[in-house]
Design an enzyme around this catalytic site. Structure first.
Site: not given
Length: 220
Positions: A64, A66, A77, A186
């Protein structure tokens, strides 16, 4: 909520008329009345606007957005200057430098990747300020699963890059006999040990070559 751009509306527009999406839109609207929600409304579909459906050659799937001020702008990202890259993105840049020798950029804006056919999509497209995963299980997952399925159905194959357990759960939506799936840890500091050294960027470009696509220029 803003409309989808034309190439995506052709394959996802029906989702916006489904009952679940109407409920989702009402939920997000109420959340915005109650307090800050990220990204801004005009950037919720930024990934789709910057990377048309027929030009996608890589799907990079996030979780989801930031949740801190000035960070999310609709691309997973990515952060716009002058916002400093968060820890996960710093690890992405660290691995990019190790993998391909690309210098660490002075900013965290990944728009240039989106312009080359890298769909920077989150599984969930909105979040309440300072409350990670606060818009989970409200319908976004159904919508973004439909986007993944639409890409899977496309005649020309592409590369699906899935980092972390959340993204890897989407692997069953992809026909591996036609597309390339690259899975890895991740880049979060919690799992960076598995991410660093995994060479995802060179692997993506090698896969693109095998599919007849040109490489991504990862420099920013």
């Amino acid at each position: 909520m803003k409309a989808l751009p034309p190439t995506w509306d052709a394959v996802l527009g029906a989702q916006l008329r489904e009952p679940y999406f109407r409920s989702l839109a009402a939920f997000v609207a109420e959340a915005r009345r109650a307090g800050p929600v990220f990204p801004p409304e005009d950037e919720v579909f930024a990934a789709f606007r910057l990377t048309p459906y027929d030009r996608v050659k890589v799907l990079l799937l996030g979780q989801d957005p930031y949740h801190d001020d000035g960070q999310a702008h609709g691309l997973c990202f990515s952060v716009k200057p002058p916002t400093a890259p968060p820890p996960s993105l710093r690890n992405v840049f660290r691995e990019l430098q190790s993998d391909l020798g690309v210098p660490v950029p002075p900013h965290g804006d990944l728009t240039a990747w989106a312009g080359q056919g890298v769909l920077l999509l989150n599984s969930i497209l909105t979040v309440a300020a300072h409350r990670p995963a606060s818009h989970r299980n409200q319908g976004w997952e159904t919508f973004t699963d439909a986007a993944i399925s639409a890409l899977n159905a496309r005649p020309r194959p592409l590369v699906f890059c899935l980092w972390g357990a959340w993204a890897k759960k989407k692997a069953p939506l992809v026909d591996r006999t036609r597309h390339v799936v690259i899975e890895g840890a991740h880049p979060s500091p919690l799992s960076a040990k598995g991410f660093l050294g995994s060479r995802p960027f060179s692997r993506i470009n090698e896969a693109l070559a095998s599919l007849g696509h040109g490489p991504v220029d990862w420099r920013l």
